[in-house]
Scaffold this motif. Structure first.
Motif, PDB file in Angstrom:
ATOM      1  N   TYR A  13       0.845  -1.189   0.000  1.00  0.00           N
ATOM      2  CA  TYR A  13       0.000   0.000   0.000  1.00  0.00           C
ATOM      3  C   TYR A  13       0.881   1.239   0.000  1.00  0.00           C
ATOM      4  O   TYR A  13       2.016   1.208   0.505  1.00  0.00           O
ATOM      5  CB  TYR A  13      -0.918   0.008   1.232  1.00  0.00           C
ATOM      6  N   ASN A  40      -8.281 -13.242   9.579  1.00  0.00           N
ATOM      7  CA  ASN A  40      -8.317 -11.782   9.388  1.00  0.00           C
ATOM      8  C   ASN A  40      -6.912 -11.270   9.126  1.00  0.00           C
ATOM      9  O   ASN A  40      -5.937 -11.755   9.701  1.00  0.00           O
ATOM     10  CB  ASN A  40      -8.871 -11.085  10.652  1.00  0.00           C
ATOM     11  N   SER A  41      -6.848 -10.285   8.261  1.00  0.00           N
ATOM     12  CA  SER A  41      -5.616  -9.589   7.853  1.00  0.00           C
ATOM     13  C   SER A  41      -4.610 -10.498   7.129  1.00  0.00           C
ATOM     14  O   SER A  41      -3.436 -10.163   7.018  1.00  0.00           O
ATOM     15  CB  SER A  41      -4.955  -8.853   9.031  1.00  0.00           C
ATOM     16  N   ALA A  42      -5.097 -11.623   6.597  1.00  0.00           N
ATOM     17  CA  ALA A  42      -4.210 -12.526   5.845  1.00  0.00           C
ATOM     18  C   ALA A  42      -3.764 -11.912   4.519  1.00  0.00           C
ATOM     19  O   ALA A  42      -2.745 -12.319   3.944  1.00  0.00           O
ATOM     20  CB  ALA A  42      -4.935 -13.843   5.573  1.00  0.00           C
ATOM     21  N   GLY A  43      -4.555 -10.948   4.013  1.00  0.00           N
ATOM     22  CA  GLY A  43      -4.212 -10.328   2.718  1.00  0.00           C
ATOM     23  C   GLY A  43      -5.194 -10.705   1.616  1.00  0.00           C
ATOM     24  O   GLY A  43      -4.911 -10.488   0.435  1.00  0.00           O
ATOM     25  N   LYS A  44      -6.356 -11.220   1.980  1.00  0.00           N
ATOM     26  CA  LYS A  44      -7.320 -11.701   0.966  1.00  0.00           C
ATOM     27  C   LYS A  44      -7.859 -10.537   0.116  1.00  0.00           C
ATOM     28  O   LYS A  44      -7.849 -10.613  -1.112  1.00  0.00           O
ATOM     29  CB  LYS A  44      -8.478 -12.434   1.666  1.00  0.00           C
ATOM     30  N   THR A  45      -8.297  -9.473   0.788  1.00  0.00           N
ATOM     31  CA  THR A  45      -8.790  -8.308   0.035  1.00  0.00           C
ATOM     32  C   THR A  45      -7.659  -7.697  -0.780  1.00  0.00           C
ATOM     33  O   THR A  45      -7.841  -7.313  -1.936  1.00  0.00           O
ATOM     34  CB  THR A  45      -9.364  -7.251   1.018  1.00  0.00           C
ATOM     35  N   THR A  46      -6.485  -7.641  -0.188  1.00  0.00           N
ATOM     36  CA  THR A  46      -5.343  -7.059  -0.899  1.00  0.00           C
ATOM     37  C   THR A  46      -5.017  -7.876  -2.153  1.00  0.00           C
ATOM     38  O   THR A  46      -4.639  -7.313  -3.187  1.00  0.00           O
ATOM     39  CB  THR A  46      -4.114  -6.984   0.039  1.00  0.00           C
ATOM     40  N   HIS A 200     -15.676 -15.857   4.731  1.00  0.00           N
ATOM     41  CA  HIS A 200     -15.387 -16.439   6.048  1.00  0.00           C
ATOM     42  C   HIS A 200     -16.407 -17.527   6.379  1.00  0.00           C
ATOM     43  O   HIS A 200     -16.174 -18.336   7.269  1.00  0.00           O
ATOM     44  CB  HIS A 200     -15.416 -15.364   7.126  1.00  0.00           C
TER      45      HIS A 200
END
Ligand SMILES: Nc1ncnc2c1ncn2[C@@H]1O[C@H](COP(=O)(O)OP(=O)(O)OP(=O)(O)O)[C@@H](O)[C@H]1O
Length: 248
Positions: A13, A40-46, A200
């Protein structure tokens, strides 16, 4: 031609000191139903935003729908449907649901051109596919969260995308709507459009082979084919093993 080829990509980012996605490789073919899971925060959306060229790929090769994402991000976004995780329409947003669905056609018709017959047809088809005929003339900001979510799914279907990405599309939807839409997505996959879905909860996945991608800490830790009923168990196991390994 593969729908997605990622070779050892790193993405960061703006202003971030460390890459969020690290040394990630992935291949997706036409007609694949890809489920992306992980903590959570694994980077899926990223990952979805990297595929779409919305987050900068700093290293590696990324080819989506035959286009180099690093050089042709705009064209990639024109061809990829993307239902984002969180959106909010102000109650005073001056557009009806049908107008929002029509905006999905802008990439094809051009922002300043008048919609053609084919655009109106695609919009009506998308509205019918998602089953929101009764909402078409309502103002988007006055709809419930789940109704807005359906409108955004219709917006992206009207786009007639070559690849369809959805980030937790069922978070606001009741079980009837989930089942209905899972059938819609299954139909798209069977017509060859690959689907990438971050989720999820995995109830109601269609009874077709699933390409399961498990992520943790910006990396893919599992990439395999399985049946819908196996998804949750595999993700659970992958995450438990990786947590034990990284804390041991
Ligand atoms: N706009 C941003 N700027 C900087 N860092 C970000 C931004 N968005 C996300 N991140 C960071 O990137 C990492 C991965 O976030 P991401 O949203 O991709 O995870 P996720 O797997 O989708 O999580 P969740 O399941 O909670 O939605 C997190 O550490 C997060 O803080």
């Amino acid at each position: 031609m593969r729908a997605i080829v990622l070779e050892s990509i790193y993405t960061a980012y703006e202003g971030g000191s460390e890459p969020v996605i690290k040394d990630l490789s992935l291949e997706v073919d036409r007609g694949e139903y890809v489920v992306i899971g992980g903590p959570n925060s694994a980077g899926k959306t990223t990952l979805l935003e990297s595929i779409n060229g919305l987050v900068k790929i700093t290293h590696g090769r990324a080819c989506v729908c035959g286009l180099d994402v690093r050089r042709r991000g705009f064209e990639v976004r024109r061809r990829v449907g993307y239902v984002i995780q969180n959106f909010y329409f102000d109650p005073f947003t001056p557009f009806t649901a049908q107008e929002v669905v029509m905006m999905g056609r802008f990439g094809r018709q051009g922002l300043l051109s008048r919609p053609k017959e084919s655009d109106y047809d695609a919009v009506q088809r998308a509205i019918k596919t998602v089953g929101i005929e009764d909402l078409a003339h309502k103002t988007i900001g006055t709809l419930s969260g789940g109704q807005q979510q359906k409108v955004m799914i219709a917006h992206n279907i009207a786009k007639e995308p070559d690849l369809f990405m959805l980030d937790e599309p069922f978070s606001n939807l009741d079980f009837r709507a989930r089942e209905f839409l899972q059938d819609v997505f299954k139909g798209m996959v069977q017509q060859g459009v690959p689907i990438l879905m971050v989720a999820h909860a995995f109830d109601g996945l269609p009874d077709i082979p699933i390409h399961l991608v498990v992520m943790n800490r910006g990396r893919i830790t599992g990439d395999l084919s399985c049946q819908a009923g196996e998804v949750e168990e595999i993700i659970r196991k992958e995450c438990e093993v990786k947590e034990r390994c990284s804390s041991g």
